[in-house]
Design a protein around this motif. Structure first.
Motif, short mmCIF file in Angstrom:
data_model
loop_
_atom_site.label_atom_id
_atom_site.label_comp_id
_atom_site.label_asym_id
_atom_site.label_seq_id
_atom_site.Cartn_x
_atom_site.Cartn_y
_atom_site.Cartn_z
N SER A 619 8.25 35.70 64.75
CA SER A 619 8.91 36.43 63.53
C SER A 619 10.45 35.97 63.64
CB SER A 619 8.92 38.23 64.21
OG SER A 619 7.88 38.79 64.20
N LEU A 620 10.86 35.38 64.55
CA LEU A 620 12.10 34.90 64.66
C LEU A 620 12.17 33.21 64.02
CD1 LEU A 620 13.81 36.15 67.93
CD2 LEU A 620 13.50 37.18 65.56
N GLY A 621 11.15 32.94 63.48
CA GLY A 621 11.06 31.70 62.67
C GLY A 621 10.76 30.56 63.22
N THR A 622 9.44 30.42 63.83
CA THR A 622 8.95 29.11 64.44
C THR A 622 8.20 28.55 63.41
OG1 THR A 622 6.88 30.38 65.13
CG2 THR A 622 8.78 30.29 66.70
N ALA A 623 7.84 28.88 62.12
CA ALA A 623 7.29 28.32 61.04
C ALA A 623 8.21 27.47 60.64
CB ALA A 623 6.98 29.27 60.11
N LYS A 624 7.71 26.17 59.96
CA LYS A 624 8.77 24.97 59.56
C LYS A 624 8.39 24.80 58.29
CE LYS A 624 8.46 22.88 64.28
NZ LYS A 624 8.04 22.03 65.02
N PRO A 625 8.74 25.54 57.27
CA PRO A 625 8.72 25.29 55.89
C PRO A 625 9.62 24.16 55.50
CG PRO A 625 9.94 27.35 56.27
CD PRO A 625 9.67 26.65 57.54
N SER A 626 9.36 23.54 54.15
CA SER A 626 10.16 22.70 53.55
C SER A 626 11.39 23.41 52.75
CB SER A 626 9.44 21.77 52.70
OG SER A 626 9.12 22.56 51.62
N ALA A 627 12.54 22.67 52.77
CA ALA A 627 13.35 23.49 51.81
C ALA A 627 12.83 23.74 50.53
CB ALA A 627 14.74 22.58 51.59
N ILE A 628 11.92 23.19 49.80
CA ILE A 628 11.34 23.63 48.60
C ILE A 628 10.58 24.82 48.75
CG2 ILE A 628 9.72 22.93 46.78
CD1 ILE A 628 10.48 19.92 47.34
N ARG A 629 9.72 24.97 49.78
CA ARG A 629 8.90 26.05 50.03
C ARG A 629 9.74 27.30 50.40
NH1 ARG A 629 3.80 26.68 47.96
NH2 ARG A 629 3.17 24.42 47.56
N MET A 630 10.75 27.09 51.10
CA MET A 630 11.62 28.40 51.54
C MET A 630 12.44 28.84 50.33
SD MET A 630 12.06 30.09 54.33
CE MET A 630 13.09 30.27 55.60
N ALA A 631 12.72 28.08 49.47
CA ALA A 631 13.64 28.39 48.36
C ALA A 631 12.51 29.27 47.18
CB ALA A 631 14.00 27.50 47.27
N SER A 632 11.31 28.80 47.14
CA SER A 632 10.43 29.42 46.29
C SER A 632 9.78 30.86 47.07
CB SER A 632 9.00 28.31 46.47
OG SER A 632 8.02 28.95 45.72
#
Length: 770
Positions: A619-632
């Protein structure tokens, strides 16, 4: 006794075969000179047969090689069955074996040989009468007409046979040369201007009907005016070219357009006799197989026009910055002059080139008048040489262009049926979603931040990685920053999946709680939560499950921590997001269920592969999304719960023809009221909360900062109107590829100093990209 007689008879025969005179008189002879055996037996070819004494007894055939004795004419009558002095009976009884084996009977001379017919006098003459018999002086050495005609027929027949055989054995190659088919792929900005090209060959094929007719005839007038009526080869031109080759003179083409196309598409550029002959045969066969328009189209798309260009489409852009369909007859006449030798006729190379170009340009136009493809009035009106523009600098892949091209190429690979090998052959035109002004503004904002660092002096400033992307709520990737320079760093940080999201992940936990409710007691029904639902906001609060505190694998109770170790007391979920309070968000994730939090984040745009273990820290962000995916994914909140997968290509064509490209469509993944609640919290965060520094970009902005628990990553994700921009900052050890803490960046010794850099980039970019 009988055996002795047989041996004696055999001996007598052997003596007769040797022709010995001493043996000739030892044996009695019968009439006609044939030897008589003492017994009434006959030996013929070593076979003893009984004879009849009453008929004169058996006779022995004359030895081989002995000429038959002369016989009176009456013996001929005896041979026919007439008796003459008793010889007829003897003749009638002769062995049929003797007659069958060609022996002459003793009683006659045999049949008279027919005389051989005399040949005509001219047939008795020698076939090759050279030097000529019966002639004297010079005439003796002048070939007769018979010899000359025979020699001509022999040479002509031999050549015809060789040519016929070679023609029958020459086949049109099934595959074009890789060099002839390979083109470049051209990428365009969203506004239609060229962004970059990939591929070693600067070629773009085009359909013949897109080439103006006047331009086509300018090429034909310059190269092959009889193209539509000839058979594909020029005998006189071939003879001239071959003669030049044999005598070692200057090489000449001597080729029709069909032959030139064969050379470009199927053969090579060598100038030798073997290639010329093969070229001629293939050209004849190709002329029978393809239409003239098909051949002309292939020729225009494979010819060299200089400036690194193949094909008239690329030449049109290289010299006049326009599509081939927009060329005038005057410009077409100039491009036709380049086919003679681009290095000699490009006006911008030298003054001599310009003089040659103008001269040949005039000649091409005059030639068009001569063949009836340009009226004299039209020709008189063309007086000014169409000065080509200077050679443009090729659009390379340096700077951000390489990252943009790589992103678009990956999208094409994932959303079409085109095989990579086919795509590499080129010929594709890719219209992207990237907006050049925004790409430049984002790069400038990052450069400004980098300019304040001193990697050569401070260890904390080294190996800085920055990835950023702008994605519209409809899925368009408008801009991205992948690194300092694609040529220097090929890895695209905007699409990297090694940077943890940190507390910028909180809005997804909040959305999952509002969308799916919570479960605080095992077996009970899920209960609804609202933005006003209150949670404990104190620091180091124990994380609980329905059964009690959550214990980690080391046997310790897991406790959440707030930034600055601040305790907020009882706080609503809305305010927890606004002020970036960690403890309520971490407990909310446990109450919702980590699997449901994960599925909500994936529905809004994150990839399943971004997630690791389902532990409270998720819940505190261990996921590792790309900048593109985070913006999407953040764009889903701005679009009232509707999500559209990010895309970077809007249109794909090959040589002008559209290619099927699957495009994403929007899906409602969150209830509108849930998305609006998250959107309200993000706007309040900018207005008065933890992200208030972002308010400088103007009203309506929304966003959230984020830091990883171990301070190895810092984010800021926010939007204004329909464009969402995410910025991620991290440091990567080049040897271990592990993330390093951001503490001490820029020379500031205070903890978490790297957190402010993403926000600075975001605000500078949004203010410049208005």
């Amino acid at each position: 006794m009988r055996i002795g007689k047989l041996f004696a008879a055999a001996k007598a025969r052997r003596n007769g075969e040797t022709g010995g005179a001493e043996n000739a008189g030892d044996q009695p002879t019968a009439t006609g000179g044939a030897s008589r055996l003492p017994d009434d037996h006959t030996i013929s070819f070593g076979i003893v047969t009984p004879g009849s004494a009453s008929r004169g007894g058996p006779r022995v055939p004359p030895p081989p090689g002995t000429p038959p004795p002369s016989a009176p004419r009456a013996s001929h009558a005896a041979a026919d069955g007439e008796a003459a002095d008793g010889t007829g009976a003897a003749t009638a009884g002769r062995s049929t074996d003797e007659t069958a084996k060609g022996r002459t009977p003793a009683g006659g001379t045999g049949r008279r040989r027919k005389s051989r017919p005399q040949r005509a006098r001219w047939l008795r003459r020698p076939w090759v009468d050279y030097p000529r018999a019966g002639k004297r002086g010079v005439r003796r050495w002048i070939p007769s007409w018979r010899l000359s005609l025979g020699l001509f027929l022999f040479v002509f027949g031999t050549l015809s046979g060789v040519v016929g055989y070679a023609y029958s054995q020459t086949e049109i190659p099934e595959d074009l040369n890789d060099f002839a088919t390979q083109q470049d792929n051209v990428y365009y900005w969203a506004d239609g201007t060229e962004m970059g090209r990939t591929g070693q060959i600067n070629r773009q094929a085009t359909a013949l009907d897109r080439v103006p007719e006047d331009v086509r005839w300018a090429v034909l007038a310059a190269e092959n005016a009889s193209f539509y009526s000839d058979s594909g080869v020029s005998p006189t031109g071939m003879f001239r070219a071959v003669t030049r080759m044999v005598t070692g003179g200057e090489t000449q083409g001597g080729s029709t357009i069909t032959q030139q196309y064969v050379k470009n598409a199927y053969l090579n550029q060598r100038q030798d006799l073997s290639r010329k002959i093969t070229e001629m045969f293939i050209a004849i066969k190709l002329d029978n197989k393809l239409s003239k328009d098909e051949i002309l189209e292939g020729y225009l798309n494979t010819s060299w026009f200089g400036r690194g260009t193949y094909g008239i489409q690329r030449a049109s852009y290289a010299y006049y910055r326009k599509d081939v369909s927009e060329l005038t007859v005057s410009e077409g006449a100039f491009l036709a002059t380049l086919l003679k030798g681009a290095g000699m006729y490009d006006p911008h190379i030298s003054d001599a080139n310009r003089r040659r170009a103008v001269e040949r340009w005039n000649w091409v136009l005059d030639r068009m008048v001569e063949i009836g493809k340009l009226s004299r009035d039209e020709r008189k009106a063309i007086t000014e040489f169409p000065e080509p523009r200077k050679q443009p600098q090729p659009a390379g892949l340096d700077g951000q262009t390489g990252y943009l091209v790589e992103t678009a190429r990956a999208y094409v690979a994932a959303h079409t049926d085109i095989e990579p090998a086919d795509f590499d052959l080129g010929g594709y035109q890719i219209r992207t979603t990237f907006e050049k002004p925004k790409v430049e503004a984002l790069a400038a904002a990052v450069k400004k931040v980098r300019g304040g660092l001193k990697p050569d002096q401070r260890e904390a400033d080294k190996q800085l990685r920055i990835g950023a992307a702008t994605v519209a709520t409809d899925g368009r990737i408008v801009a991205l920053y992948g690194g300092p320079d694609y040529v220097k760093q090929g890895f695209n940080d905007a699409n990297a999946s090694n940077v943890p999201a940190g507390t910028s992940f909180a809005p997804f936990v909040y959305a999952a709680g509002l969308q799916q409710g919570v479960l605080k007691e095992r077996g009970a029904a899920r209960s609804t939560v609202t933005p006003a639902t209150v949670y404990d906001g104190d620091d180091k609060v124990a994380v609980r499950t329905p059964e009690g505190p959550y214990w980690d694998r080391s046997g310790k109770i897991v406790r959440a921590r707030n930034d600055g170790e601040k305790s907020w007391g009882k706080i609503s979920l809305h305010q927890a997001v606004v002020n970036s309070v960690n403890t309520p968000i971490m407990q909310l994730g446990m109450d919702v269920g980590l699997d449901r939090v994960r599925s909500t984040a994936v529905a809004t745009g994150m990839l399943p592969s971004s997630f690791g273990e389902q532990v409270p820290a998720l819940s505190l962000g261990t996921a590792k999304p790309s900048a593109i995916r985070m913006a999407s994914a953040y764009g889903t909140f701005a679009a009232r719960g509707q999500h559209t997968e990010p895309y970077s290509v809007t249109r794909l064509t090959r040589n002008g023809d559209a290619v099927d490209l699957s495009m994403p469509t929007g899906k409602q993944v969150l209830r509108p009221e849930v998305a609006e609640a998250v959107d309200g919290a993000l706007k309040d965060s900018v207005r008065s909360g933890a992200a208030s520094a972002a308010g400088v970009v103007g009203a309506g902005a929304a966003g959230k900062a984020g830091t990883a628990q171990d301070d190895t990553a810092a984010w800021f994700v926010g939007y204004r109107d329909t464009l969402v921009t995410s910025v991620a900052v991290s440091r990567l050890d080049p040897k271990t590829h592990e993330l390093q803490p951001l503490d001490g960046m820029g020379g500031d010794p205070t903890p978490k100093t790297g957190n402010g850099y993403p926000l600075r980039i975001w605000t500078d970019y949004l203010r410049a990209a208005r």
